[in-house]
Design a protein around this motif. Structure first.
Motif, short mmCIF file in Angstrom:
data_model
loop_
_atom_site.label_atom_id
_atom_site.label_comp_id
_atom_site.label_asym_id
_atom_site.label_seq_id
_atom_site.Cartn_x
_atom_site.Cartn_y
_atom_site.Cartn_z
N THR A 1 5.83 25.25 100.18
CA THR A 1 5.60 24.66 101.48
C THR A 1 5.22 24.90 102.24
N ALA B 1 12.34 17.51 109.22
CA ALA B 1 13.01 17.46 107.92
C ALA B 1 12.03 17.05 106.82
N ALA B 2 11.18 16.07 107.13
CA ALA B 2 10.17 15.63 106.15
C ALA B 2 9.16 16.74 105.87
N ASP C 1 9.64 20.00 106.22
CA ASP C 1 10.32 21.07 105.50
C ASP C 1 10.43 20.74 104.01
N LYS C 2 10.80 19.51 103.71
CA LYS C 2 10.92 19.08 102.32
C LYS C 2 9.57 19.15 101.61
N GLN D 1 8.58 22.85 101.00
CA GLN D 1 9.37 23.47 99.94
C GLN D 1 8.90 23.04 98.55
N ASN D 2 8.45 21.79 98.45
CA ASN D 2 8.01 21.26 97.16
C ASN D 2 6.49 21.31 96.97
N GLU E 1 4.25 19.57 98.44
CA GLU E 1 3.75 18.20 98.36
C GLU E 1 2.85 17.89 99.55
#
Length: 337
Positions: free
Chosen positions: A10, A209-210, A212-213, A216-217, A219
């Motif tokens: 990420t 939050a979006a 960070d997600k 991490q992935n 994406e």
């Protein structure tokens, strides 16, 4: 669907706790203020409560809490922090319900300035905050490294479906933020014919939050974001190049900021400034002078904002910064006459 390989990699007020080593000590100055021996007595506030706006982002919370702590400890002020969105704060200042806002982003408030500062005069310019702001479109660096076309808006004219979600179908998702922010993204997308659809996160916290997600992935994510912001030190983000801001976009932002039909530019560079109710200078000259003097850097703000974001009580975060930066905040204090 274009095929890509994405590699996996990420403000409620609490009681102030003053450490024994604090430079800003509780004391018995005139009117209840004046804690630190600054060598020069500070002018004291009047009896009326000073209401300071807190906009829905953590940097604004940092501004407000730092000024509140100094004003109450050094100048005997009673300060109330009022949560309010940036579109509502100018009418509130004009009506006298709010005395000051400490972080105006001018790119989204040309109409407010024309109406309330240059027009009725019910609101006055309180001087620069000391920070240059920048709103834009941002994406993690790994997105551009994987697919360089997304470094510029032209890369989103087609094949933006790698950013698609269940909400957006075949179109790429553009993650907007709080709908009360200064935003032109829907107009930019329509004017430039981009293969994107705006989905609003609803808040700074939700956008983070979006992000960070996604990071991490590993994406893809494209989002409304800004500098300065404490999270930019944590996430490696790249600003997407949009057409340069010009006079036509400036006029659209002035005439019709809510719809902004035809706006096809980047956001303007923002020299952040403060704004006050016009009566503050006569109702409380000491508070007016202090807030006019208040000026700090992006690094200062980010230090306090990060502490708040990490869970420190906002006043305690402000106190820690004040303890370490006495030479900065002493310069804001108006001298007693």
């Amino acid at each position: 669907m274009k095929r890509h390989l994405w590699i996996v990699a990420t403000v409620a007020t609490a009681s102030l706790v003053l450490a024994s080593c604090s430079d800003v000590d509780e004391g018995g100055g005139e009117g209840g203020g004046g804690g630190t021996d600054t060598g020069t007595a500070a002018a004291q506030c009047g009896d009326e409560t000073i209401v300071i706006a807190v906009n829905p982002w953590v940097g604004a919370e940092a501004n407000a809490n730092v000024t509140k702590v100094v004003m109450e400890q050094e100048m005997g002020c009673t300060v109330e922090l009022q949560e309010i969105n940036e579109s509502a704060q100018f009418p509130a200042m004009a009506d006298g319900d709010v005395d000051a806002t400490l972080e105006v982003w001018p790119s989204g408030h040309a109409k407010d300035r024309e109406d309330y500062i240059d027009g009725t005069g019910e609101v006055v310019d309180g001087g620069e905050l000391g920070i240059i702001g920048n709103i834009g479109w941002f994406t993690p660096s790994y997105v551009v490294e994987q697919d360089p076309q997304f470094a510029t808006y032209e890369g989103f004219e087609s094949d933006a479906d790698v950013f698609a979600t269940a909400e957006t179908g075949d179109k790429g998702r553009f993650l907007g933020a709080d709908t009360t922010y200064s935003i032109f993204d829907e107009a930019i997308i329509e004017s430039l014919g981009l293969d994107l659809e705006v989905v609003y996160s609803g808040s700074e916290t939700a956008s983070l939050a979006a992000l960070d997600k996604a990071v991490q992935n590993q994406e893809p994510i494209l989002m409304y974001w800004w500098t300065p912001q404490w999270a930019n030190a944590k996430y490696d983000l790249v600003e997407v190049e949009l057409p340069a801001f010009d006079e036509e976009c400036e006029q659209i932002a002035l005439d019709d900021p809510d719809v902004a039909a035809g706006y096809d530019c980047d956001y303007a560079e923002d020299v952040l400034y403060k704004a006050f109710n016009a009566d503050l200078s006569t109702n409380d000259p000491a508070a007016f002078e202090f807030l006019s003097n208040f000026q700090w850097t992006a690094d200062d703000q980010n230090e306090v904002a990060l502490a708040i974001q990490d869970g420190t009580d906002p006043e305690e975060a402000a106190q820690a910064w004040l303890d370490a930066n006495q030479d900065v905040w002493q310069a804001w204090l108006p001298a007693a006459s």
